[in-house]
Structures are given as C-alpha cells and as structure tokens.
Design a protein around this motif. Structure first.
Motif, PDB file in Angstrom:
ATOM      1  N   MET A 128      -6.508  -7.690  25.012  1.00 32.36           N
ATOM      2  CA  MET A 128      -5.125  -7.215  25.536  1.00 32.36           C
ATOM      3  C   MET A 128      -5.349  -6.995  27.099  1.00 32.36           C
ATOM      4  O   MET A 128      -5.540  -7.983  28.162  1.00 32.36           O
ATOM      5  CB  MET A 128      -4.722  -5.916  25.230  1.00 32.36           C
ATOM      6  CG  MET A 128      -3.976  -6.453  24.526  1.00 32.36           C
ATOM      7  SD  MET A 128      -2.311  -7.118  23.732  1.00 32.36           S
ATOM      8  CE  MET A 128      -1.815  -6.787  25.647  1.00 32.36           C
ATOM      9  N   GLN A 129      -7.622  -6.813  27.012  1.00 35.81           N
ATOM     10  CA  GLN A 129      -7.834  -6.999  28.591  1.00 35.81           C
ATOM     11  C   GLN A 129      -7.608  -7.823  28.782  1.00 35.81           C
ATOM     12  O   GLN A 129      -7.994  -8.590  30.715  1.00 35.81           O
ATOM     13  CB  GLN A 129      -9.015  -6.046  28.572  1.00 35.81           C
ATOM     14  CG  GLN A 129      -9.190  -4.620  28.178  1.00 35.81           C
ATOM     15  CD  GLN A 129     -10.663  -4.017  28.132  1.00 35.81           C
ATOM     16  OE1 GLN A 129     -11.085  -4.016  27.740  1.00 35.81           O
ATOM     17  NE2 GLN A 129     -10.517  -2.752  28.389  1.00 35.81           N
ATOM     18  N   LYS A 130      -8.253  -9.661  27.683  1.00 41.14           N
ATOM     19  CA  LYS A 130      -8.042 -10.872  28.630  1.00 41.14           C
ATOM     20  C   LYS A 130      -7.414 -11.494  28.838  1.00 41.14           C
ATOM     21  O   LYS A 130      -7.010 -12.776  28.965  1.00 41.14           O
ATOM     22  CB  LYS A 130      -9.212 -11.407  27.549  1.00 41.14           C
ATOM     23  CG  LYS A 130     -10.952 -10.371  27.467  1.00 41.14           C
ATOM     24  CD  LYS A 130     -11.661 -11.285  26.782  1.00 41.14           C
ATOM     25  CE  LYS A 130     -13.220 -10.731  26.594  1.00 41.14           C
ATOM     26  NZ  LYS A 130     -14.237 -11.003  25.692  1.00 41.14           N
ATOM     27  N   GLY A 131      -5.986 -10.802  29.052  1.00 43.36           N
ATOM     28  CA  GLY A 131      -4.941 -11.167  28.986  1.00 43.36           C
ATOM     29  C   GLY A 131      -4.554 -11.919  27.436  1.00 43.36           C
ATOM     30  O   GLY A 131      -3.321 -12.578  27.572  1.00 43.36           O
ATOM     31  N   GLY A 132      -4.561 -11.447  26.577  1.00 45.07           N
ATOM     32  CA  GLY A 132      -3.642 -11.460  25.182  1.00 45.07           C
ATOM     33  C   GLY A 132      -2.522 -11.003  24.907  1.00 45.07           C
ATOM     34  O   GLY A 132      -1.918 -10.599  25.674  1.00 45.07           O
ATOM     35  N   ASN A 133      -1.447 -11.934  23.904  1.00 47.09           N
ATOM     36  CA  ASN A 133       0.227 -11.838  24.340  1.00 47.09           C
ATOM     37  C   ASN A 133      -0.170 -10.218  23.042  1.00 47.09           C
ATOM     38  O   ASN A 133      -0.972 -10.809  22.009  1.00 47.09           O
ATOM     39  CB  ASN A 133       0.626 -13.225  23.790  1.00 47.09           C
ATOM     40  CG  ASN A 133       2.055 -12.621  23.115  1.00 47.09           C
ATOM     41  OD1 ASN A 133       2.277 -12.609  22.612  1.00 47.09           O
ATOM     42  ND2 ASN A 133       2.909 -13.056  24.746  1.00 47.09           N
ATOM     43  N   ILE A 134       0.573  -9.576  23.381  1.00 49.57           N
ATOM     44  CA  ILE A 134       1.217  -8.784  22.242  1.00 49.57           C
ATOM     45  C   ILE A 134       1.619  -8.750  20.594  1.00 49.57           C
ATOM     46  O   ILE A 134       0.753  -9.063  20.234  1.00 49.57           O
ATOM     47  CB  ILE A 134       1.711  -7.516  23.012  1.00 49.57           C
ATOM     48  CG1 ILE A 134       1.810  -6.010  22.264  1.00 49.57           C
ATOM     49  CG2 ILE A 134       3.571  -8.116  23.157  1.00 49.57           C
ATOM     50  CD1 ILE A 134       0.696  -5.301  22.111  1.00 49.57           C
TER      51      ILE A 134
ATOM     52  N   ALA B 169      -3.138  -3.853  28.793  1.00 46.28           N
ATOM     53  CA  ALA B 169      -3.172  -5.363  29.580  1.00 46.28           C
ATOM     54  C   ALA B 169      -4.044  -5.606  30.993  1.00 46.28           C
ATOM     55  O   ALA B 169      -3.077  -4.642  31.523  1.00 46.28           O
ATOM     56  CB  ALA B 169      -1.465  -6.126  29.332  1.00 46.28           C
ATOM     57  N   PRO B 170      -4.144  -7.306  31.658  1.00 41.39           N
ATOM     58  CA  PRO B 170      -4.675  -6.937  33.456  1.00 41.39           C
ATOM     59  C   PRO B 170      -3.049  -6.362  34.474  1.00 41.39           C
ATOM     60  O   PRO B 170      -3.936  -5.549  35.126  1.00 41.39           O
ATOM     61  CB  PRO B 170      -4.832  -8.040  32.908  1.00 41.39           C
ATOM     62  CG  PRO B 170      -5.665  -8.427  31.386  1.00 41.39           C
ATOM     63  CD  PRO B 170      -4.809  -7.777  30.682  1.00 41.39           C
ATOM     64  N   GLU B 171      -2.279  -6.881  32.883  1.00 36.82           N
ATOM     65  CA  GLU B 171      -0.842  -7.182  34.701  1.00 36.82           C
ATOM     66  C   GLU B 171      -0.594  -5.143  34.776  1.00 36.82           C
ATOM     67  O   GLU B 171      -0.665  -4.318  35.790  1.00 36.82           O
ATOM     68  CB  GLU B 171      -0.103  -7.577  34.273  1.00 36.82           C
ATOM     69  CG  GLU B 171       1.050  -7.502  33.189  1.00 36.82           C
ATOM     70  CD  GLU B 171       0.256  -8.114  31.766  1.00 36.82           C
ATOM     71  OE1 GLU B 171       0.928  -8.305  30.638  1.00 36.82           O
ATOM     72  OE2 GLU B 171      -0.779  -8.424  31.874  1.00 36.82           O
TER      73      GLU B 171
END
Length: 342
Positions: A284-290, A312-314
């Motif tokens: 999640m930290q690297k932008g993965g989709n939930i 998540a980054p955002e």
C-alpha cells in the motif's frame, strides 16, 4: 361428543375434544352442528396442547455430540471446536441443554477472564456454543430458542498491525542466515514477504504449486485458491533449496529464535504474521490497489483489507496537506517566543 336434536327442534353440538374442555352450541340444522363439531376437533388437533411434547432433557454433551455428527465434522477445525465445546461443557457440569442458564455461563466466562484467558478466545468459544444451538435448530433437532442468544461478546480493541521496515527486514534475514539451524526458515520467510502468505501456507508449499514464477495457495483459511506471482529469482532459489534440502518441514520455532536474535520486538502473537502485515503495508505504501491486495491476501471481505488503506501514499499526503497545521511556520513561532522571553 355428539350431535343431538333437542325438543324445540334445534340441534345441539356437544364437543369435548380433550378432558377439561367442552364446547356446546345450538344450530338450526344438523349439517351445521356436524360442521361445527368437525371444526372444533380439527383445530384442537393442531393445538400443541392437544398433544404436548415431553420436555427435552438431553444434556449439553449430547447436543454437542449431535452437532458434531450432523455438521461439525464437515468443518476444517471441527475436531478442535468439539474439544473446546467439551471443555466448556465439563466446566458447566454438563447441564440440560434446553435449560442452560446464561448467567451461569457468564459467571464461568468472568472467572476464566480473571484467570488470564483472552477476550478473543472467550468470544470465539461463545460463538462456537451459539452455533451448536443455531445449527441444531436449523436442522429441526431442537425447537427452543438459543439460551445464549442475548449474551454479549467482549468488546475488543483493534490491535495495531506490526510490520517491518526495509532495515528490519535486512536485520531479520541476516539473523536467519547467520544462526539458523533449520535451513527451511529463510525460503519460507522469503515466500511470506514476497506474497503475503500465512506461515502455514508458505510452509505447506510443494513443487506442483510453483510454476512459471507463480505460487498457488490452496486449502487456505478462507477455503479459496489464490495465485500470486513472484520473481524468477525467488522461484529459482526455492527450487534449488528443494534440491539440496528436500521439502519444507516445520520451521516456526527456529524462526522465532532468529527473531529474538535480531532484537526486533513485535506484539505478542504477531511473530510470523508480521511478515504478512509487512507485505501488505509495503504494497500500500508503494501505491498498490486495495482491491488487488484483497485478492493477493485472500481476504473474504474488503473490510479486512481496509486495515491497510491508511498507509496509501495519497492518504498519508492528505493527512499532512489537510492538517490544521498546514502552512503554519513552526520555526517562526518559536522565534516569537524567544523574543518575548528576552
């Protein structure tokens, strides 16, 4: 019971379907009186009081055995559940199942809680015992309400999910490579970190489920089959390991010793599971989709996967951008204080 004509020409229906109940009524015609008699008899036949059942005197142990025979044996953890239920039954002194006192159960639960049994364990046991009554009622084996229906489970605070940083992963792998007596620890740990697999899933991996740089996990906790891609380098490493050391064997104890040697501190009960959390957190930290993460982890509901959404980054960026301190120059504020002091 009889239908008789009275002297005044009307017909009397005199019906006594059960002892102590008598119904008498006059009608103008014999046919009406006969219909009334049939109506009373038919309705009383449907009344439970007409043919009452004997009280259900079966012991709780009998109900548990019946539940296991009809349903429990099909569950993955059926044997383990029955052992738990038998222990509860013994502590409650095997009462009559239909008259199980909820307050007696609640008192036993309090005693066990004070003795150190965790709320999660006690909630699981309550669920197991409720399921016995619910399943048996659904199967038509009992006809009364679940006596524990209104017993409330303990409220459990959500546990913080512990995960390893990149530095901690390196420290852990170094502790494994330099001091582990069990050679299987390293590949199992690498599989967990690369796929988010549970320890038992990774440890149970066989060569037929590793092909084309993909690992397939079956007989999982959610009973779902899932396939997760891995790097070709990891696939080659695992196959070379099997050639040298053979199939994986039990390695959890050796892993815990390596974790102790590494100096990494994790909450109780999260030793090997922290590897799964580490995969999900980094994903999640690297932008993965939930939704992709849900499929990789094999969660039955998205709610379980949402525990990682805050990483998540955002999400992290918005926490800073939308904070009430956004735009405030903290260093300037400190200078104002210093000026006032002087």
């Amino acid at each position: 019971m009889s239908v008789k004509r009275r002297d005044h020409g009307r017909w009397l229906a005199d019906v006594q379907p059960i002892r102590g109940q008598r119904f008498r009524k006059l009608f103008d015609t014999r046919a009406e009186a006969l219909r009334y008699e049939a109506h009373i008899i038919a309705n009383k036949a449907l009344d439970p009081a007409w043919n009452p059942r004997a009280p259900d005197r079966r012991k709780l142990s009998e109900l548990i055995g019946l539940w296991f025979d009809l349903h429990g044996h099909m569950l993955k953890d059926g044997e383990r559940r029955k052992a738990k239920l038998d222990a509860i039954c013994k502590r409650l002194r095997d009462p009559i199942g239909s008259t199980l006192d909820a307050s007696v159960y609640a008192h036993d639960r309090r005693v066990r809680s004070q003795a150190g049994t965790t709320p999660k364990t006690l909630n699981n046991e309550l669920g197991y015992l409720r399921a016995v009554y619910n399943e048996l009622r659904g199967l038509g084996q009992i006809d009364y309400e679940n006596p524990l229906k209104l017993v409330k489970p303990f409220r459990i605070d959500e546990r913080e999910l512990s995960w390893l940083t990149d530095e901690q992963v390196s420290v852990l792998l170094d502790a494994i490579r330099t001091g582990c007596e069990n050679p299987h620890v390293e590949p199992v740990v690498l599989i967990c970190l690369a796929t988010g697999a549970r320890w038992s899933e990774a440890e149970g991996l066989t060569s037929v489920r590793l092909k084309n740089a993909c690992i397939t996990f079956s007989k999982t906790k959610s009973s779902k089959v899932r396939t997760v891609p891995v790097s070709p380098e990891l696939e080659a490493f695992i196959r070379e390991h099997w050639k040298q050391y053979g199939p994986f064997t039990g390695a959890i104890t050796s892993f815990r010793r390596a974790l102790d040697r590494s100096g990494i501190t994790l909450p109780k009960g999260q030793a090997s599971h922290a590897l799964r959390h580490t995969f999900a957190s980094h994903f999640m930290q690297k932008g993965g989709n939930i939704l992709t993460l849900q499929k990789i982890l094999g969660h039955s509901s998205l709610a379980m996967t949402m525990r990682y959404a805050h990483l998540a980054p955002e999400h992290l960026a918005e926490a800073v951008r939308l904070s009430p301190l956004a735009g405030v120059t903290l260093s300037g504020h400190s200078k104002v204080k210093e000026t006032k002091k002087s």
